[in-house]
Motif scaffolding. Structure first.
Motif, PDB file in Angstrom:
ATOM      1  N   GLY A  15      33.767  35.211 -39.024  1.00 22.40           N
ATOM      2  CA  GLY A  15      34.135  35.449 -40.091  1.00 22.40           C
ATOM      3  C   GLY A  15      35.684  35.106 -40.520  1.00 22.40           C
ATOM      4  N   LYS A  16      36.048  34.319 -39.809  1.00 23.32           N
ATOM      5  CA  LYS A  16      37.727  33.868 -39.887  1.00 23.32           C
ATOM      6  C   LYS A  16      37.833  33.612 -41.649  1.00 23.32           C
ATOM      7  N   THR A  18      36.340  34.674 -44.270  1.00 25.56           N
ATOM      8  CA  THR A  18      36.136  35.752 -45.011  1.00 25.56           C
ATOM      9  C   THR A  18      37.440  36.872 -44.704  1.00 25.56           C
ATOM     10  N   GLU A  39      43.410  24.253 -39.095  1.00 29.78           N
ATOM     11  CA  GLU A  39      43.119  23.253 -38.172  1.00 29.78           C
ATOM     12  C   GLU A  39      41.710  23.124 -37.679  1.00 29.78           C
ATOM     13  N   PRO A  40      41.390  22.015 -37.495  1.00 27.86           N
ATOM     14  CA  PRO A  40      42.038  20.822 -37.846  1.00 27.86           C
ATOM     15  C   PRO A  40      42.293  20.521 -39.458  1.00 27.86           C
ATOM     16  N   LEU A  54      34.673  16.264 -37.563  1.00 30.11           N
ATOM     17  CA  LEU A  54      33.496  17.389 -37.954  1.00 30.11           C
ATOM     18  C   LEU A  54      32.392  16.490 -38.192  1.00 30.11           C
ATOM     19  N   ARG A  96      42.691  28.847 -37.077  1.00 31.21           N
ATOM     20  CA  ARG A  96      42.493  27.945 -35.613  1.00 31.21           C
ATOM     21  C   ARG A  96      43.970  27.094 -35.542  1.00 31.21           C
ATOM     22  N   ARG A 145      25.046  33.680 -38.408  1.00 29.72           N
ATOM     23  CA  ARG A 145      25.931  33.777 -39.910  1.00 29.72           C
ATOM     24  C   ARG A 145      26.323  32.305 -40.471  1.00 29.72           C
ATOM     25  N   ARG A 149      25.299  29.982 -43.932  1.00 28.61           N
ATOM     26  CA  ARG A 149      26.192  29.486 -44.938  1.00 28.61           C
ATOM     27  C   ARG A 149      26.288  28.067 -45.143  1.00 28.61           C
ATOM     28  N   GLU A 156      28.945  22.631 -34.493  1.00 27.20           N
ATOM     29  CA  GLU A 156      27.648  23.819 -34.584  1.00 27.20           C
ATOM     30  C   GLU A 156      26.574  23.049 -33.952  1.00 27.20           C
ATOM     31  N   ALA A 186      34.078  41.742 -34.440  1.00 26.10           N
ATOM     32  CA  ALA A 186      33.547  41.315 -35.609  1.00 26.10           C
ATOM     33  C   ALA A 186      32.329  41.333 -35.882  1.00 26.10           C
ATOM     34  N   LEU A 190      31.914  44.729 -42.519  1.00 26.96           N
ATOM     35  CA  LEU A 190      33.026  43.973 -42.912  1.00 26.96           C
ATOM     36  C   LEU A 190      34.177  44.841 -43.075  1.00 26.96           C
TER      37      LEU A 190
HETATM   38  N1  T5A Z   1      37.868  22.849 -33.141  1.00 25.98           N
HETATM   39  C1  T5A Z   1      38.994  23.464 -33.870  1.00 25.98           C
HETATM   40  C2  T5A Z   1      38.154  22.134 -31.690  1.00 25.98           C
HETATM   41  O1  T5A Z   1      37.126  22.047 -31.179  1.00 25.98           O
HETATM   42  N2  T5A Z   1      39.433  22.131 -31.462  1.00 25.98           N
HETATM   43  C3  T5A Z   1      40.467  22.483 -31.909  1.00 25.98           C
HETATM   44  O2  T5A Z   1      41.584  22.496 -31.454  1.00 25.98           O
HETATM   45  C4  T5A Z   1      40.251  23.027 -33.419  1.00 25.98           C
HETATM   46  C5  T5A Z   1      41.427  23.431 -34.117  1.00 25.98           C
HETATM   47  C6  T5A Z   1      36.128  23.602 -37.106  1.00 25.98           C
HETATM   48  C7  T5A Z   1      35.613  23.054 -35.916  1.00 25.98           C
HETATM   49  O3  T5A Z   1      36.503  22.573 -35.066  1.00 25.98           O
HETATM   50  C8  T5A Z   1      36.498  22.970 -33.658  1.00 25.98           C
HETATM   51  C9  T5A Z   1      36.171  24.452 -33.827  1.00 25.98           C
HETATM   52  C10 T5A Z   1      35.142  24.357 -34.993  1.00 25.98           C
HETATM   53  O4  T5A Z   1      33.977  24.136 -34.380  1.00 25.98           O
HETATM   54  P1  T5A Z   1      36.544  25.757 -38.306  1.00 25.98           P
HETATM   55  O5  T5A Z   1      36.420  24.833 -39.875  1.00 25.98           O
HETATM   56  O6  T5A Z   1      37.306  26.722 -38.262  1.00 25.98           O
HETATM   57  O7  T5A Z   1      36.568  24.708 -37.133  1.00 25.98           O
HETATM   58  O8  T5A Z   1      35.037  26.151 -38.418  1.00 25.98           O
HETATM   59  P2  T5A Z   1      34.115  27.445 -38.077  1.00 25.98           P
HETATM   60  O9  T5A Z   1      34.504  28.101 -36.892  1.00 25.98           O
HETATM   61  O10 T5A Z   1      32.719  27.056 -38.033  1.00 25.98           O
HETATM   62  O11 T5A Z   1      34.623  28.368 -39.272  1.00 25.98           O
HETATM   63  P3  T5A Z   1      33.938  28.412 -40.410  1.00 25.98           P
HETATM   64  O12 T5A Z   1      34.880  28.636 -41.565  1.00 25.98           O
HETATM   65  O13 T5A Z   1      32.807  27.637 -41.005  1.00 25.98           O
HETATM   66  O14 T5A Z   1      33.327  30.180 -40.160  1.00 25.98           O
HETATM   67  P4  T5A Z   1      33.958  31.415 -40.287  1.00 25.98           P
HETATM   68  O15 T5A Z   1      35.209  31.191 -41.091  1.00 25.98           O
HETATM   69  O16 T5A Z   1      34.400  32.018 -38.919  1.00 25.98           O
HETATM   70  O17 T5A Z   1      33.036  32.316 -40.802  1.00 25.98           O
HETATM   71  P5  T5A Z   1      32.828  32.771 -42.600  1.00 25.98           P
HETATM   72  O18 T5A Z   1      34.020  33.647 -42.936  1.00 25.98           O
HETATM   73  O19 T5A Z   1      32.761  31.473 -43.188  1.00 25.98           O
HETATM   74  O20 T5A Z   1      31.544  33.712 -42.268  1.00 25.98           O
HETATM   75  C11 T5A Z   1      30.382  33.159 -42.077  1.00 25.98           C
HETATM   76  C12 T5A Z   1      29.400  34.118 -42.635  1.00 25.98           C
HETATM   77  O21 T5A Z   1      29.178  35.371 -42.181  1.00 25.98           O
HETATM   78  C13 T5A Z   1      29.432  36.222 -43.052  1.00 25.98           C
HETATM   79  C14 T5A Z   1      30.190  35.661 -44.229  1.00 25.98           C
HETATM   80  O22 T5A Z   1      29.943  36.160 -45.510  1.00 25.98           O
HETATM   81  C15 T5A Z   1      29.618  34.304 -44.122  1.00 25.98           C
HETATM   82  O23 T5A Z   1      28.327  34.195 -44.855  1.00 25.98           O
HETATM   83  N3  T5A Z   1      30.346  37.410 -42.789  1.00 25.98           N
HETATM   84  C16 T5A Z   1      29.678  38.611 -42.177  1.00 25.98           C
HETATM   85  N4  T5A Z   1      28.366  39.088 -42.431  1.00 25.98           N
HETATM   86  C17 T5A Z   1      28.342  40.411 -42.014  1.00 25.98           C
HETATM   87  N5  T5A Z   1      29.287  41.223 -41.633  1.00 25.98           N
HETATM   88  C18 T5A Z   1      30.679  40.667 -41.371  1.00 25.98           C
HETATM   89  N6  T5A Z   1      31.484  41.550 -40.729  1.00 25.98           N
HETATM   90  C19 T5A Z   1      30.774  39.464 -41.726  1.00 25.98           C
HETATM   91  N7  T5A Z   1      31.974  38.599 -41.618  1.00 25.98           N
HETATM   92  C20 T5A Z   1      31.598  37.325 -42.307  1.00 25.98           C
END
Ligand code: T5A
Length: 211
Positions: A15-16, A18, A39-40, A54, A96, A145, A149, A156, A186, A190
């Motif tokens: 949920g980062k 969000t 980041e990245p 990615l 991140r 979650r 999306r 992933e 988390a 929300l």
């Molecule tokens: N990475 C990154 C490395 O390996 N090394 C590094 O040094 C760095 C910097 C990309 C990838 O890069 C890797 C890690 C990652 O795998 P990223 O873009 O941040 O990094 O990728 P993700 O972690 O996949 O981030 P996302 O943006 O995809 O996910 P989020 O932001 O954590 O989640 P979000 O806000 O989109 O929420 C997901 C779903 O959950 C719901 C939201 O509505 C959404 O549908 N949700 C909830 N539902 C119920 N209750 C709650 N409290 C909720 N909060 C959110």
């Protein structure tokens, strides 16, 4: 006065994105000038590196190449955006940062911390975030979650064991440095997650006023 550097971390789908919207609103309400970045990525060149990192591909990606690309983007991001913004007094809110490298490459890919620490010093010197929020949920809940999306990216597609190592690495960081790292539950609805975040930000502001 130099701005503050806040980073948001956690495993997949915690949920980062969000909650960053919530933090942006919180900072705006406090009349704090800020930039939001990730980041990245974070600059045009670093965003190109993000796409390389990615993308799903047939060729296996060597862990060392992955690590160096993370730091290549980071070097560009720090020089072009993060440092100038902090120096001008803006706060920087970053989705991140290097803790993700310790968690994903160090623990997830089992590369260990030594090389990462060397690169961290080379690229960042002494610069570290002032506050890091770790959004924490079970790996299964996060992947569920994230899966709802969008299509999975290259990270992933990793196995549950990989993400469990990532999660444990984040929790260990928080345990070692509770001053800087704040763990947010988390898994809650929300509104309750955002109440915890708001409490942490209030406390951080109080500390800044006293300093
Ligand atoms: N990475 C990154 C490395 O390996 N090394 C590094 O040094 C760095 C910097 C990309 C990838 O890069 C890797 C890690 C990652 O795998 P990223 O873009 O941040 O990094 O990728 P993700 O972690 O996949 O981030 P996302 O943006 O995809 O996910 P989020 O932001 O954590 O989640 P979000 O806000 O989109 O929420 C997901 C779903 O959950 C719901 C939201 O509505 C959404 O549908 N949700 C909830 N539902 C119920 N209750 C709650 N409290 C909720 N909060 C959110």
């Amino acid at each position: 006065m130099r701005g503050k550097f806040i980073t948001i971390e956690g495993t997949e789908g915690v949920g980062k994105t969000t909650n960053i919207e919530f933090i942006k609103q919180w900072l705006t309400n406090q009349s704090i000038p800020f930039v939001n970045t990730r980041e990245p990525g974070g600059t045009p060149l670093a965003e190109e590196i993000r796409q390389l990192l990615l993308a799903n591909r047939d060729e296996a990606v060597c862990s060392t190449a992955e690590l160096l690309m993370m730091f290549a983007g980071r070097a560009q991001h720090i020089e072009q955006l993060i440092e100038p913004q902090l120096a001008s007094g803006h706060w920087v809110l970053c989705d991140r940062f290097t803790d993700a490298t310790y968690a994903y490459q160090g623990a997830g890919r089992q590369m260990g911390n030594q090389l990462i620490s060397t690169l961290e010093t080379m690229v960042q010197g002494e610069m570290r975030p002032d506050l890091t929020l770790i959004l924490d949920i079970s790996v299964e809940q996060g992947l569920e979650r994230a899966g709802k999306r969008s299509e999975p990216d290259r990270f992933e597609l990793e196995q549950t064991d990989f993400f469990n190592r990532v999660r444990q690495a984040y929790l260990a960081m928080a345990n070692n440095q509770p001053q800087r790292y704040k763990v947010i539950d988390a898994s809650l609805p929300l509104a309750e997650v955002q109440q915890q975040i708001s409490d942490v930000l209030e406390q951080f502001m109080q500390q800044q006023k006293k300093a």
